[in-house]
Scaffold this active site. Structure first.
Site, PDB file in Angstrom:
ATOM      1  N   ARG A 246       0.748  -1.280   0.032  1.00  0.00           N
ATOM      2  CA  ARG A 246      -0.041   0.074  -0.020  1.00  0.00           C
ATOM      3  C   ARG A 246       0.792   1.235   0.021  1.00  0.00           C
ATOM      4  O   ARG A 246       1.739   1.439   0.609  1.00  0.00           O
ATOM      5  CB  ARG A 246      -0.825  -0.201   1.271  1.00  0.00           C
ATOM      6  CG  ARG A 246      -1.682   1.262   1.273  1.00  0.00           C
ATOM      7  CD  ARG A 246      -3.041   0.952   2.233  1.00  0.00           C
ATOM      8  NE  ARG A 246      -2.473   1.236   3.788  1.00  0.00           N
ATOM      9  CZ  ARG A 246      -2.087   2.315   4.185  1.00  0.00           C
ATOM     10  NH1 ARG A 246      -2.588   3.363   3.544  1.00  0.00           N
ATOM     11  NH2 ARG A 246      -1.930   2.385   5.555  1.00  0.00           N
ATOM     12  N   HIS A 247       0.288   2.253  -0.642  1.00  0.00           N
ATOM     13  CA  HIS A 247       0.989   3.437  -0.655  1.00  0.00           C
ATOM     14  C   HIS A 247       0.602   4.268   0.559  1.00  0.00           C
ATOM     15  O   HIS A 247      -0.465   4.119   1.057  1.00  0.00           O
ATOM     16  CB  HIS A 247       0.611   4.515  -1.724  1.00  0.00           C
ATOM     17  CG  HIS A 247       1.425   5.557  -1.899  1.00  0.00           C
ATOM     18  ND1 HIS A 247       1.263   6.941  -1.166  1.00  0.00           N
ATOM     19  CD2 HIS A 247       2.408   5.936  -3.165  1.00  0.00           C
ATOM     20  CE1 HIS A 247       2.043   7.864  -1.665  1.00  0.00           C
ATOM     21  NE2 HIS A 247       2.818   7.115  -2.583  1.00  0.00           N
ATOM     22  N   PRO A 248       1.585   5.043   1.056  1.00  0.00           N
ATOM     23  CA  PRO A 248       1.200   5.682   2.591  1.00  0.00           C
ATOM     24  C   PRO A 248       0.168   6.796   2.483  1.00  0.00           C
ATOM     25  O   PRO A 248      -0.444   6.948   3.621  1.00  0.00           O
ATOM     26  CB  PRO A 248       2.426   6.061   3.070  1.00  0.00           C
ATOM     27  CG  PRO A 248       3.538   6.303   1.714  1.00  0.00           C
ATOM     28  CD  PRO A 248       2.947   5.117   0.887  1.00  0.00           C
ATOM     29  N   SER A 249       0.087   7.586   1.467  1.00  0.00           N
ATOM     30  CA  SER A 249      -0.500   8.630   1.240  1.00  0.00           C
ATOM     31  C   SER A 249      -1.543   8.840   0.117  1.00  0.00           C
ATOM     32  O   SER A 249      -2.148   9.983  -0.223  1.00  0.00           O
ATOM     33  CB  SER A 249       0.455  10.065   1.710  1.00  0.00           C
ATOM     34  OG  SER A 249       1.248   9.941   0.607  1.00  0.00           O
ATOM     35  N   PHE A 253      -4.396   2.633  -3.537  1.00  0.00           N
ATOM     36  CA  PHE A 253      -2.957   2.494  -4.353  1.00  0.00           C
ATOM     37  C   PHE A 253      -2.419   1.240  -3.792  1.00  0.00           C
ATOM     38  O   PHE A 253      -1.323   1.260  -2.844  1.00  0.00           O
ATOM     39  CB  PHE A 253      -2.232   3.579  -3.950  1.00  0.00           C
ATOM     40  CG  PHE A 253      -1.252   4.016  -5.000  1.00  0.00           C
ATOM     41  CD1 PHE A 253      -1.566   5.118  -5.964  1.00  0.00           C
ATOM     42  CD2 PHE A 253       0.050   3.373  -4.997  1.00  0.00           C
ATOM     43  CE1 PHE A 253      -0.557   5.505  -6.855  1.00  0.00           C
ATOM     44  CE2 PHE A 253       1.004   3.947  -5.865  1.00  0.00           C
ATOM     45  CZ  PHE A 253       0.740   4.858  -7.018  1.00  0.00           C
TER      46      PHE A 253
END
Length: 400
Positions: A246-249, A253
């Site tokens: 997962r993308h952090p922000s 995503f």
């Protein structure tokens, strides 16, 4: 760029069978490097047309000649990184070999090495000494920690700088063991930054006539590519940890399970999220305040992930990818290495090329991602050299 060599020596700089025609075909690189960071840099230069003369240790050559995987006793690791180069074996502690080496430097544009700082100086070939003798020579040094700082003499490999540079702290899954990035990103980023430094030096030399010392540290490269992780730490004061895929922000995503395989979905803005919800028949999510903006979606990433995974699990990955592609939502399958190399897009871009072991046995390798108009991007590259294979040709070119 016109080579600085005078006309009587131009044959030494001509493109040979060891390099393909390209924008750097007037540059000669003397390559003292071994294993990965330096050889990766010189491979890029060779792919772009430079003549790369690999100076190896007599008897054994580059350490990577002994690193697997092997085919008929020959290293695929060495072959894939050293294709298209020429080889000469020199012992820089022997007077006769030093004479050859210095004759090469007098005619070369670039010297690349990745020894521990101080090694070249002990041999009498440190930056100051070489710049005084060969003022137009660009000297590039790739090392674990660079030529300055308290750890400059510390030994290093890719794994060490991945750990020290913070990359491993944000790789893997929450609560899992320390996880190395699955490729040698410490060496490879250092190699790429070395190429950038070299070409910057070549550009500067056009204006000044002077060579430059390019000092690239593997650890510096790891810090340079932390991007979002540094931004998060700078804002929150809290060191980020691993999040899996997962993308952090940015949300959604991540990788999500379908009925038969995983897909990756990257809906990087509100418009794409709207398109995603419509393509997946989840229009009710558009009225859910938890998912109204990217910020709120990121705050509720786990809840959104559960909803998307449940829906995706109702059909196969190929079916979902067809729908998402039609809706313009960035998405893709999760490929293994073989699937990636065989993908039509990868093949169309010559990113799975054919090279060969030193005896001519074919080997598939990664292509050159830099495509430049006016220059061919061949689907095959010259073979890797036998140890000391090009001694006779090099000495002839030098007039020795």
């Amino acid at each position: 760029m016109k080579s600085f060599m005078d006309d009587s020596l131009n044959s030494f700089g001509a493109t040979t069978e060891g390099s393909s025609a390209g924008p750097l075909s007037d540059l000669v690189v003397v390559d003292l490097s071994r294993v990965l960071a330096g050889p990766y840099a010189t491979m890029v230069l060779s792919d772009l047309g430079a003549r790369v003369i690999k100076v190896e240790r007599p008897g054994t050559g580059d350490d990577s000649r002994a690193i697997g995987p092997f085919k008929d006793g020959k290293s695929a690791y060495f072959t894939s990184i050293n294709r298209g180069k020429q080889s000469i074996a020199l012992d820089l502690k022997r007077a006769e070999d030093r004479e050859i080496f210095e004759a090469m430097l007098a005619r070369a544009d670039i010297l690349v090495e990745n020894f521990r700082p101080g090694t070249m100086k002990k041999l009498g070939y440190g930056w100051s000494a070489l710049h005084a003798r060969f003022p137009q020579l660009i000297y590039a040094a790739a090392s674990g920690f660079g030529h300055t700082g308290p750890d400059s003499q510390k030994a290093s490999y890719d794994m060490v700088v991945q750990a020290m540079g913070g990359i491993m702290s944000v790789t893997g899954h929450p609560g899992g063991p320390p996880t190395r990035v699955g490729t040698s990103i410490g060496d490879i980023t250092a190699g790429l930054f070395t190429v950038i430094g070299i070409l910057s030096g070549v550009h500067d030399r056009q204006k000044t006539g002077e060579g430059r010392f390019v000092d690239v540290a593997m650890l510096d490269g790891q810090i340079a590519i932390l991007e979002n992780a540094i931004a998060r730490y700078a804002v929150t004061g809290k060191a980020p940890g691993p999040l899996g895929a997962r993308h952090p922000s940015i949300t959604p995503f991540a990788a999500y399970p379908c009925r038969d395989a995983h897909v990756v979905i990257a809906a990087g803005n509100d418009a794409l999220f709207t398109a995603l919800c419509r393509a997946m028949d989840l229009r009710e999510l558009l009225d859910d305040p938890r998912f109204a903006t990217n910020e709120t979606r990121s705050d509720h990433a786990d809840a959104l992930g559960e909803i998307l995974s449940a829906r995706l699990g109702e059909a196969d990955a190929a079916d979902w990818l067809a729908r998402l592609d039609a809706a313009g939502v960035p998405a893709g399958p999760l490929h293994d290495v073989g699937e990636a190399l065989g993908h039509p897009q990868v093949r169309a871009r010559n990113m799975a090329i054919e090279t060969a072991f030193e005896d001519g046995t074919p080997l598939t390798a990664a292509g050159n991602p830099v495509k430049i108009s006016g220059f061919d991007d061949p689907a095959s590259r010259p073979k890797a050299p036998r140890l000391d294979e090009h001694r006779e040709q090099i000495l002839k070119d030098l007039g020795l």
